[in-house]
Design a protein around this motif. Sequence first.
Motif, short mmCIF file in Angstrom:
data_model
loop_
_atom_site.label_atom_id
_atom_site.label_comp_id
_atom_site.label_asym_id
_atom_site.label_seq_id
_atom_site.Cartn_x
_atom_site.Cartn_y
_atom_site.Cartn_z
N LYS A 122 1.49 -7.58 -14.14
CA LYS A 122 0.77 -6.69 -13.23
C LYS A 122 -0.14 -5.78 -14.05
O LYS A 122 0.18 -5.42 -15.18
N ASP A 139 -3.90 1.66 -8.11
CA ASP A 139 -4.08 0.30 -7.62
C ASP A 139 -3.28 -0.65 -8.51
O ASP A 139 -3.16 -0.42 -9.73
N TYR A 141 -2.67 -4.80 -9.57
CA TYR A 141 -3.02 -6.21 -9.50
C TYR A 141 -1.82 -7.05 -9.89
O TYR A 141 -1.17 -6.78 -10.92
N THR A 145 0.10 -13.36 -7.20
CA THR A 145 -0.65 -13.53 -5.96
C THR A 145 -2.16 -13.51 -6.17
O THR A 145 -2.93 -13.78 -5.25
N CYS A 147 -4.14 -10.97 -6.47
CA CYS A 147 -4.80 -10.02 -5.58
C CYS A 147 -4.38 -8.59 -5.93
O CYS A 147 -3.37 -8.37 -6.61
N TRP A 148 -5.17 -7.62 -5.46
CA TRP A 148 -4.93 -6.21 -5.69
C TRP A 148 -4.24 -5.58 -4.49
O TRP A 148 -4.48 -5.97 -3.35
N LYS A 149 -3.40 -4.59 -4.77
CA LYS A 149 -2.82 -3.77 -3.73
C LYS A 149 -3.32 -2.35 -3.94
O LYS A 149 -3.02 -1.72 -4.95
N VAL A 150 -4.11 -1.87 -3.00
CA VAL A 150 -4.66 -0.53 -3.10
C VAL A 150 -3.65 0.47 -2.55
O VAL A 150 -3.17 0.33 -1.42
N SER A 151 -3.28 1.45 -3.37
CA SER A 151 -2.26 2.42 -2.97
C SER A 151 -2.72 3.23 -1.77
O SER A 151 -3.90 3.55 -1.63
N GLU A 152 -1.77 3.59 -0.94
CA GLU A 152 -2.06 4.39 0.25
C GLU A 152 -1.56 5.82 0.09
O GLU A 152 -1.54 6.58 1.05
N GLY A 191 8.73 1.04 -6.01
CA GLY A 191 7.43 1.52 -5.61
C GLY A 191 7.36 3.03 -5.52
O GLY A 191 6.71 3.58 -4.62
#
Length: 292
Positions: A122, A139, A141, A145, A147-152, A191
């Motif tokens: 990652k 963020d 990666y 997968t 792909c990126w996961k943008v933090s909320e 997380g």
Amino acid sequence: MKPKLMNRSAEEIGNNHDLLTQLLLRLPTKSLLKFKCVSKQWLSLISDPQFCLSHTRHQHRDDDRFLEPTALLLKDDSVSGYFICNPTTKKFKKLSFPRNPFKACDFYVSLAFDTLKSPHYKIIVVREVSVNSYEFEMDIYASETNCWKVSEFNFKADDERMAFEDAVFCNGKLHWNSCGNELLYFDDEKGSFQIMQMPTPSSDHHQLEIHRYFGEINGNLHLAVTYHVYIALGLNVHQMSSDYSHWFLKHRLNLGDAMKVFPELNLGCFPFAPGFSGVSFVGSKKKMRQRL
């Protein structure tokens, strides 16, 4: 053994998937890369992610030395870009960020990768929301997968004392070094962010800290701090307990004797002008060696 019998034995081994796997697991990495050219069967087997993970674990189990790095995160200043590189295969990939990290605010990029647990890695990007706001967003990666996961969510941190550029991935957690009393780490599985107390320095050493090494050795988090003391150089090595409840002092060394062998080090001079650039550690199950 007759040639026909030898060919028959080799064919039997080649057709036995389990036996072939066990033989290939015992080969060094460079040999495996060459053997990919033997056949499509060997190429498929050696390229399989599960085989790669098993090979890494097998080599680590049979060798007390540290594993050679299998991934590097590189920055190209000329184009302001980042690349993830595998030194073994010499393959690399340029990172494409979901949000522009090259704006005026500070940003930091770290690699989260444990070769003994997974072939996947990652990339964790920490970015300041606005200049001097001490508020950050993150963020992630995932190579699995692609792909990126943008933090909320955002988090607060003292940017002046938190060293986001000095990150260590250990036990599924990404730790950021700190010059203050606390460090911050991110638990990838949960997380969530957690705070950890830093080791308490000796009162007579606190104002004389020169250099520190923050890293992972055999699955344990370590902090090594060098101090300038009278006509010598002191070195304290702290290790984090397995339950993350406290640091304990593992080694305390006085490196004054090093001047007898390497007088050019100037360990007794103040202001401190060392003849080396830093301190790093190489550990094993049997011993720990200090490198200057």
